[in-house]
Design an enzyme around this catalytic site. Structure first.
Site, PDB file in Angstrom:
ATOM      1  N   GLY A  40      36.263  54.040  28.026  1.00  0.00           N
ATOM      2  CA  GLY A  40      36.722  55.011  27.567  1.00  0.00           C
ATOM      3  C   GLY A  40      35.817  55.722  26.355  1.00  0.00           C
ATOM      4  O   GLY A  40      34.668  55.586  26.638  1.00  0.00           O
ATOM      5  N   CYS A  41      36.462  56.426  25.352  1.00  0.00           N
ATOM      6  CA  CYS A  41      35.790  56.830  24.521  1.00  0.00           C
ATOM      7  C   CYS A  41      34.652  56.196  23.849  1.00  0.00           C
ATOM      8  O   CYS A  41      34.948  55.137  23.162  1.00  0.00           O
ATOM      9  CB  CYS A  41      36.562  57.623  23.440  1.00  0.00           C
ATOM     10  N   PHE A  42      33.336  56.789  24.031  1.00  0.00           N
ATOM     11  CA  PHE A  42      32.262  55.749  23.426  1.00  0.00           C
ATOM     12  C   PHE A  42      32.239  55.814  21.884  1.00  0.00           C
ATOM     13  O   PHE A  42      31.645  54.660  21.409  1.00  0.00           O
ATOM     14  CB  PHE A  42      30.909  56.517  24.016  1.00  0.00           C
ATOM     15  N   TYR A  99      41.803  60.154  15.349  1.00  0.00           N
ATOM     16  CA  TYR A  99      41.697  60.220  16.733  1.00  0.00           C
ATOM     17  C   TYR A  99      42.042  58.713  17.082  1.00  0.00           C
ATOM     18  O   TYR A  99      42.996  58.578  18.286  1.00  0.00           O
ATOM     19  CB  TYR A  99      40.321  60.115  17.225  1.00  0.00           C
ATOM     20  N   CYS A 129      34.453  54.522  20.374  1.00  0.00           N
ATOM     21  CA  CYS A 129      35.367  53.466  19.760  1.00  0.00           C
ATOM     22  C   CYS A 129      34.686  52.170  20.093  1.00  0.00           C
ATOM     23  O   CYS A 129      35.211  50.978  19.728  1.00  0.00           O
ATOM     24  CB  CYS A 129      36.829  53.586  20.675  1.00  0.00           C
TER      25      CYS A 129
END
Length: 196
Positions: free
Chosen positions: A31-33, A176, A35
């Site tokens: 997913g979002c890098f 976020y 994180c």
């Protein structure tokens, strides 16, 4: 050749000449890098992390191209590590506990193929380790794991503002992460093992 030059060459060979040979890389998508960077940075033996893109058709993709879902790339994290201090198996443990491996449509609030989870292997040993780790988790947890195990492809570093985002923008990052429901879902999946 003078004694001082010979000594300098020996010292260079002992203390700095083989650094590259002792460093390995691994690539994960979860997913979002933003994180994935912190959990890997916190692991002893990890030397560097880099947010980027892999697996697509166009060279040097931009964030806009990747996030549109049309480039074929996946947001990913490249991890440079010292294999004498941490092994690929430990990297896999950290990776699994920071994603939702049951989700085939993305990760948390980030939806689409550009946010799917994957382990990218560089050789047969990494592929075997990844497949064994996946099978072990499925058996132990009863998960049906959707995370892909794929051959390593060209990795492109993301734009500089994405690097170390969790450090540079801690409030925005926290907002976020909370808004996306990542930590809540990780606790549901992993309990006390989340983020280990």
């Amino acid at each position: 050749m003078g004694k001082s030059l010979i000594l300098a060459l020996l010292i260079s060979g002992l203390f700095g000449g083989n650094v590259a040979a002792q460093t390995k890389e691994a690539v994960f998508a979860g997913g979002c890098f933003w994180c994935l960077e912190g959990p890997f940075d916190a692991l002893p033996g990890v030397l560097e992390t880099e947010a980027g893109y892999t697996g697509g058709q166009i060279p040097n993709p931009t964030y806009e191209q990747v996030s549109s879902g049309t480039s074929g790339h996946i947001e990913a994290m490249r991890v440079k590590y010292d294999p004498e201090l941490v092994d690929f198996g430990k990297l896999l443990d950290v990776f699994w506990r920071n994603i939702d491996p049951t989700d085939a449509g993305g990760q948390f609030c980030d939806r689409g193929p550009q946010y799917r989870s994957a382990v990218f292997f560089a050789d047969e040993a990494e592929e075997s380790a990844a497949r064994a780790s996946k099978a072990q988790l499925e058996e132990a947890r009863g998960f049906k794991i959707a995370t892909e195990i794929l051959p390593r492809a060209e990795f492109y570093a993301a734009e500089e503002y994405h690097q170390d985002y969790y450090k540079k923008n801690p409030l925005r990052y926290h907002f976020y992460r909370q808004g996306c429901g990542r930590d809540q879902r990780l606790r549901q999946l992993w309990g006390a093992e989340a983020k280990k």
